[in-house]
Motif scaffolding. Structure first.
Motif, PDB file in Angstrom:
ATOM      1  N   GLU A  12      34.366  35.032  24.694  1.00 20.08           N
ATOM      2  CA  GLU A  12      35.424  35.069  25.686  1.00 20.08           C
ATOM      3  C   GLU A  12      34.878  34.687  27.055  1.00 20.08           C
ATOM      4  OE1 GLU A  12      34.121  37.596  24.188  1.00 20.08           O
ATOM      5  OE2 GLU A  12      33.789  39.303  25.514  1.00 20.08           O
ATOM      6  N   ASP A  13      35.735  34.113  27.876  1.00 24.72           N
ATOM      7  CA  ASP A  13      35.351  33.753  29.236  1.00 24.72           C
ATOM      8  C   ASP A  13      35.400  35.001  30.105  1.00 24.72           C
ATOM      9  OD1 ASP A  13      35.022  31.104  28.618  1.00 24.72           O
ATOM     10  OD2 ASP A  13      37.142  30.628  28.974  1.00 24.72           O
ATOM     11  N   GLN A  14      34.272  35.306  30.724  1.00 26.02           N
ATOM     12  CA  GLN A  14      34.196  36.486  31.569  1.00 26.02           C
ATOM     13  C   GLN A  14      34.549  36.111  33.008  1.00 26.02           C
ATOM     14  OE1 GLN A  14      33.374  39.800  30.767  1.00 26.02           O
ATOM     15  NE2 GLN A  14      33.816  38.999  28.744  1.00 26.02           N
ATOM     16  N   PRO A  15      35.354  36.917  33.696  1.00 28.00           N
ATOM     17  CA  PRO A  15      35.641  36.639  35.104  1.00 28.00           C
ATOM     18  C   PRO A  15      34.390  36.841  35.949  1.00 28.00           C
ATOM     19  CG  PRO A  15      36.475  38.794  34.493  1.00 28.00           C
ATOM     20  CD  PRO A  15      36.011  38.137  33.220  1.00 28.00           C
ATOM     21  N   ARG A  16      34.384  36.213  37.087  1.00 28.42           N
ATOM     22  CA  ARG A  16      33.249  36.354  37.987  1.00 28.42           C
ATOM     23  C   ARG A  16      33.112  37.814  38.421  1.00 28.42           C
ATOM     24  NH1 ARG A  16      32.315  32.982  43.577  1.00 28.42           N
ATOM     25  NH2 ARG A  16      31.170  34.584  44.701  1.00 28.42           N
ATOM     26  N   GLN A  17      31.875  38.286  38.400  1.00 29.57           N
ATOM     27  CA  GLN A  17      31.610  39.669  38.770  1.00 29.57           C
ATOM     28  C   GLN A  17      30.604  39.674  39.921  1.00 29.57           C
ATOM     29  OE1 GLN A  17      30.341  40.967  34.835  1.00 29.57           O
ATOM     30  NE2 GLN A  17      32.213  42.163  34.638  1.00 29.57           N
ATOM     31  N   ASP A  18      31.014  40.205  41.057  1.00 30.22           N
ATOM     32  CA  ASP A  18      30.150  40.232  42.229  1.00 30.22           C
ATOM     33  C   ASP A  18      29.359  41.532  42.256  1.00 30.22           C
ATOM     34  OD1 ASP A  18      31.027  37.764  43.727  1.00 30.22           O
ATOM     35  OD2 ASP A  18      32.955  38.773  43.481  1.00 30.22           O
ATOM     36  N   CYS A  19      28.037  41.400  42.383  1.00 32.86           N
ATOM     37  CA  CYS A  19      27.144  42.565  42.450  1.00 32.86           C
ATOM     38  C   CYS A  19      26.654  42.717  43.891  1.00 32.86           C
ATOM     39  CB  CYS A  19      25.947  42.372  41.517  1.00 32.86           C
ATOM     40  SG  CYS A  19      26.369  42.217  39.778  1.00 32.86           S
ATOM     41  N   PHE A  20      26.834  43.897  44.423  1.00 32.22           N
ATOM     42  CA  PHE A  20      26.367  44.191  45.774  1.00 32.22           C
ATOM     43  C   PHE A  20      25.311  45.293  45.712  1.00 32.22           C
ATOM     44  CE2 PHE A  20      30.519  42.353  46.451  1.00 32.22           C
ATOM     45  CZ  PHE A  20      30.354  41.560  47.577  1.00 32.22           C
ATOM     46  N   GLY A  21      24.245  45.092  46.456  1.00 32.47           N
ATOM     47  CA  GLY A  21      23.220  46.115  46.613  1.00 32.47           C
ATOM     48  C   GLY A  21      23.226  46.608  48.044  1.00 32.47           C
ATOM     49  N   ALA A 100      29.444  53.763  56.085  1.00 28.40           N
ATOM     50  CA  ALA A 100      29.665  52.934  54.896  1.00 28.40           C
ATOM     51  C   ALA A 100      31.003  52.212  54.971  1.00 28.40           C
ATOM     52  CB  ALA A 100      29.588  53.804  53.641  1.00 28.40           C
ATOM     53  N   ALA A 101      32.045  52.905  55.415  1.00 25.68           N
ATOM     54  CA  ALA A 101      33.369  52.288  55.506  1.00 25.68           C
ATOM     55  C   ALA A 101      33.355  51.112  56.478  1.00 25.68           C
ATOM     56  CB  ALA A 101      34.402  53.327  55.933  1.00 25.68           C
ATOM     57  N   ARG A 102      32.606  51.255  57.578  1.00 20.74           N
ATOM     58  CA  ARG A 102      32.522  50.159  58.552  1.00 20.74           C
ATOM     59  C   ARG A 102      31.748  48.980  57.985  1.00 20.74           C
ATOM     60  NH1 ARG A 102      32.334  46.477  61.050  1.00 20.74           N
ATOM     61  NH2 ARG A 102      32.369  46.110  63.313  1.00 20.74           N
ATOM     62  N   VAL A 103      30.717  49.253  57.212  1.00 19.47           N
ATOM     63  CA  VAL A 103      29.977  48.175  56.544  1.00 19.47           C
ATOM     64  C   VAL A 103      30.887  47.434  55.562  1.00 19.47           C
ATOM     65  CG1 VAL A 103      28.132  47.692  54.871  1.00 19.47           C
ATOM     66  CG2 VAL A 103      27.702  49.225  56.808  1.00 19.47           C
ATOM     67  N   LEU A 104      31.707  48.201  54.823  1.00 12.38           N
ATOM     68  CA  LEU A 104      32.620  47.594  53.853  1.00 12.38           C
ATOM     69  C   LEU A 104      33.616  46.659  54.536  1.00 12.38           C
ATOM     70  CD1 LEU A 104      33.390  47.499  50.855  1.00 12.38           C
ATOM     71  CD2 LEU A 104      34.960  49.400  51.287  1.00 12.38           C
ATOM     72  N   GLU A 105      34.038  47.009  55.738  1.00 11.82           N
ATOM     73  CA  GLU A 105      34.947  46.126  56.481  1.00 11.82           C
ATOM     74  C   GLU A 105      34.316  44.757  56.705  1.00 11.82           C
ATOM     75  OE1 GLU A 105      36.462  47.644  60.128  1.00 11.82           O
ATOM     76  OE2 GLU A 105      37.053  49.579  59.270  1.00 11.82           O
ATOM     77  N   ASP A 106      33.047  44.736  57.098  1.00  9.68           N
ATOM     78  CA  ASP A 106      32.363  43.462  57.333  1.00  9.68           C
ATOM     79  C   ASP A 106      32.208  42.673  56.037  1.00  9.68           C
ATOM     80  OD1 ASP A 106      32.152  44.176  59.986  1.00  9.68           O
ATOM     81  OD2 ASP A 106      30.069  43.513  60.154  1.00  9.68           O
ATOM     82  N   ILE A 107      31.957  43.377  54.944  1.00 10.17           N
ATOM     83  CA  ILE A 107      31.825  42.685  53.657  1.00 10.17           C
ATOM     84  C   ILE A 107      33.151  42.048  53.274  1.00 10.17           C
ATOM     85  CG2 ILE A 107      31.356  42.987  51.194  1.00 10.17           C
ATOM     86  CD1 ILE A 107      29.447  45.253  51.948  1.00 10.17           C
ATOM     87  N   ARG A 108      34.251  42.767  53.501  1.00 10.59           N
ATOM     88  CA  ARG A 108      35.573  42.202  53.202  1.00 10.59           C
ATOM     89  C   ARG A 108      35.817  40.948  54.044  1.00 10.59           C
ATOM     90  NH1 ARG A 108      37.767  47.693  52.677  1.00 10.59           N
ATOM     91  NH2 ARG A 108      38.358  47.999  50.487  1.00 10.59           N
ATOM     92  N   ARG A 112      33.482  37.801  50.284  1.00  7.97           N
ATOM     93  CA  ARG A 112      32.744  37.895  49.015  1.00  7.97           C
ATOM     94  C   ARG A 112      33.220  39.047  48.130  1.00  7.97           C
ATOM     95  NH1 ARG A 112      28.778  34.273  48.835  1.00  7.97           N
ATOM     96  NH2 ARG A 112      27.860  33.528  50.791  1.00  7.97           N
ATOM     97  N   LEU A 113      34.049  39.907  48.652  1.00 10.43           N
ATOM     98  CA  LEU A 113      34.513  41.048  47.866  1.00 10.43           C
ATOM     99  C   LEU A 113      35.626  40.578  46.935  1.00 10.43           C
ATOM    100  CD1 LEU A 113      33.678  44.052  47.874  1.00 10.43           C
ATOM    101  CD2 LEU A 113      35.725  44.510  49.204  1.00 10.43           C
TER     102      LEU A 113
END
Length: 654
Positions: A12-21, A100-108, A112-113
């Motif tokens: 099966e074709d797997q959807p793209r999965q983004d890994c964040f560290g 962490a929430a503020r970091v997540l805002e920048d990632i969004r 790339r999210l």
């Protein structure tokens, strides 16, 4: 087999999965991104304009600022080093969540999210499961998709293995290794054996971080200021200025150790200095922050209250010695130094002194190795879970049993000539010699001797060895059908196809599974199946406590021939039913030669082999309980080996 059991074979074709560290450190933080479906390397993301982000949180009229922005802006509250307080200070949980929430805002905002994104968050390896779960919940509350908490030392080790940036081969990484993760607030020790972290008592996190040196350098520079007391008052009344000053002290410290390396290489280095203006008084105070070799040697050798009166060098040396004592005789052959503080030259030097036989390796950008390693860990864990799920689905299905069932006729066809040869060449002649010498009184006793000889040879003699060789050859014919099931599993998980293959032409006593250019581990891959097959054949041929099948078939055929042979030589008219119990005088037995006996018996070897094959095939028609048991045992042995190989192979998933 039902459709659900076979579904795992579909590509099966797997959807793209983004890994964040996400490496949330006490002094600095970093975020890396990796596409789990690809084979690329993690990319460092810019958060608040920096790839290496200060772990600083500022609050201004409800607005949340992080990094240098928090330190440089006029804020109502400024918080530093809150991760190290997470285990002891309830307020720190809220600060971690907000940061962490503020970091997540920048990632969004980076775009790339995605819908299948997941995060691995680093933590010291000394944290217990309950502490990790509490920490994980903070990131769930902050809005992170699929967050998991992983040891930073594991991430550092996987970065060393996966990145290719460190001059370490796969064979060297399989050696016992010690990971020293030197951060701003702690120095974390983790022992690695066979690519896995090993729990060691009294071994783990030490409250020995590079931030202590920053604070000591700042205190030394304040003490040299002509208005030292006033500077201390300003910093105590204005945390923002205290944070800025400590930040500059950290920069000067990093500048010092970087330029120290340049000096040792014979290069000219600029002075290590900076300054901060404290706009608290009018005119503002100026605090110069500088460091030379004398300053740093004094800082590292002076007692520190936070270290119980030990100097930084003494405390670090004690931590290394404690790690060595905790390991006992299990000394590492490889030491991986990671974390921003590992740039300090004495870290590597002291480690080499305590572990002189270990090879020491430090990455080019140790401050990013944890975040990148967390990405690798997430991608590997995703592939590992799929690999384990696929192997379990294969074992739970009927595929292996179907292959074994379909191959049993060919097994019986190959062992029939082996059994016939053993009977004609060994068992019957040996019994004949004993009968001729008078050790066996009657032909009936000769028949029993043939059966006993076969039973012994099947258990531990030449016949068992011959059957083992035949069974190995039979397994070679089974292998391609097994590989058609296992190869797609390995391919989907980016493993060498050999990872779930029985080794071809492997010695029975120590089969070896080869991965890439190296040997993974000694495994009794084929021996188990061979032993099971031979034991099952013994059970089938020697049904119950006697030798019913052999007696009725090939042994009965051979004994009938012996009676006929004797009768023909004697020219007697005695009936066969009487000759079987007849105790022939020795002088009459001397008339018979073994050569003639062997020649006559060999002429019927093909007939005997056909008889064995016919009777074994008749067991399949029933099917006979002994054949069902053989089928189950061989299938179970193969599946057990697949499970064993899967446990080893999952460590090599990349």
């Amino acid at each position: 087999m039902n459709e659900a059991k076979n579904r795992y074979f579909e590509q099966e074709d797997q959807p793209r999965q983004d890994c964040f560290g996400f490496d949330l450190g006490d002094g600095e933080s970093a975020v890396a991104w990796l596409d789990s479906q690809g084979a690329g390397s993690p990319l460092m993301l810019e958060i608040a304009g920096r790839k290496s982000l200060l772990t600083a949180l500022g609050l201004r009229n409800g607005e949340v600022l992080i990094g240098e922005q928090a330190c440089l802006a006029e804020v109502d509250q400024l918080h530093l080093r809150f991760k190290s307080r997470f285990l002891t200070d309830p307020e720190a949980s809220g600060l971690v969540r907000q940061f962490a929430a503020r970091v997540l805002e920048d990632i969004r905002r980076s775009g790339r999210l995605g819908p299948n994104s997941a995060f691995f968050i680093g933590c010291p390896s000394g944290w217990r499961e309950a502490q990790r779960e509490n920490y994980r919940r903070l990131f769930v509350e902050a809005g992170f998709p699929q967050p998991e908490v992983v040891s930073e030392s594991r991430a550092a080790f996987l970065f060393a293995r996966e990145s290719g940036e460190l001059p370490v081969s796969d064979d060297q990484l399989r050696q016992p290794a010690l990971v020293i993760d030197a951060g701003s607030s702690t120095t974390d020790f983790t022992f690695i054996r066979e690519l896995q972290a090993v729990e060691v008592a009294d071994f783990g996190e030490n409250r020995l971080g590079g931030g202590l040196i920053d604070q000591a350098l700042l205190a030394k520079c304040i003490s040299r200021h002509p208005q030292a007391q006033r500077v201390r008052q300003v910093l105590s009344q204005c945390p923002q200025y205290a944070a800025r000053c400590e930040l500059e002290a950290r920069k000067v410290k990093e500048m010092y150790f970087t330029r120290l390396t340049q000096l040792e290489a014979g290069q000219w280095a600029l002075p290590c200095e900076s300054s901060v203006k404290l706009y608290y008084d009018n005119p503002p105070l100026r605090l110069d922050i500088g460091c030379d070799r004398t300053d740093m040697e004094d800082i590292l050798s002076s007692p520190m209250t936070a270290l119980g009166g030990l100097s930084y060098l003494a405390a670090y040396r004690r931590a290394l010695e404690s790690a060595k004592a905790a390991l006992g005789g299990d000394s590492p052959l490889l030491i991986l130094l990671t974390g921003g503080a590992s740039r300090m030259d004495f870290m590597a030097r002291a480690a080499k002194e305590v572990f002189p036989n270990a090879r020491l390796v430090t990455g080019a950008e140790p401050e990013f190795s944890i975040a990148r390693g967390l990405c690798y860990a997430l991608r590997i864990d995703r592939r590992t879970r799929r690999f384990q799920r696929d192997v379990k689905a294969l074992i739970d299905s009927d595929q292996v049993e179907d292959i074994v069932a379909g191959a049993l006729p060919s097994l019986f066809a190959t062992i029939a000539p082996v059994l016939a040869e053993s009977l004609v060449q060994e068992a019957a002649p040996a019994a004949f010699r004993r009968w001729k010498r008078g050790e066996l009184k009657t032909i009936d006793q000769m028949s029993q001797a043939i059966k006993e000889h076969l039973a012994q040879s099947l258990a531990q003699g030449l016949l068992k060895a011959s059957l083992e060789k035949t069974t190995r050859s039979w397994l070679e014919g089974v292998r391609p059908r097994l590989e058609a099931l296992t190869d797609p599993i390995c391919a989907r998980c980016h493993l060498p196809l050999t990872s779930l293959r029985l080794a071809p032409h492997a010695p029975v006593d120590a089969a070896r599974l080869d991965i890439d250019a190296g040997s993974m581990v000694n495994l009794d891959l084929i021996q188990t199946v061979v032993d099971v097959a031979v034991a099952a054949l013994v059970a089938a041929l020697l049904g119950g406590g006697g030798i019913a099948l052999l007696m009725a078939g090939p042994v009965g055929l051979a004994v009938s021939f012996v009676i006929g042979f004797v009768a023909s030589r004697l020219g007697t008219s005695l009936a066969r039913q009487h000759l079987g119990g007849f105790n022939m005088p020795l002088f009459m037995r001397s008339l018979f030669t073994e050569r003639a006996f062997r020649r006559s018996l060999a002429s019927r070897e093909g007939e005997i082999a056909q008889s064995i094959h016919h009777q074994l095939r008749s067991l399949l028609a029933g099917p006979d309980p002994s054949v069902l048991d053989m089928h189950r045992q061989i299938s179970d042995a193969i599946e057990a080996q697949l499970t064993s190989m899967a446990q080893r192979a999952r460590l090599l998933i990349r």
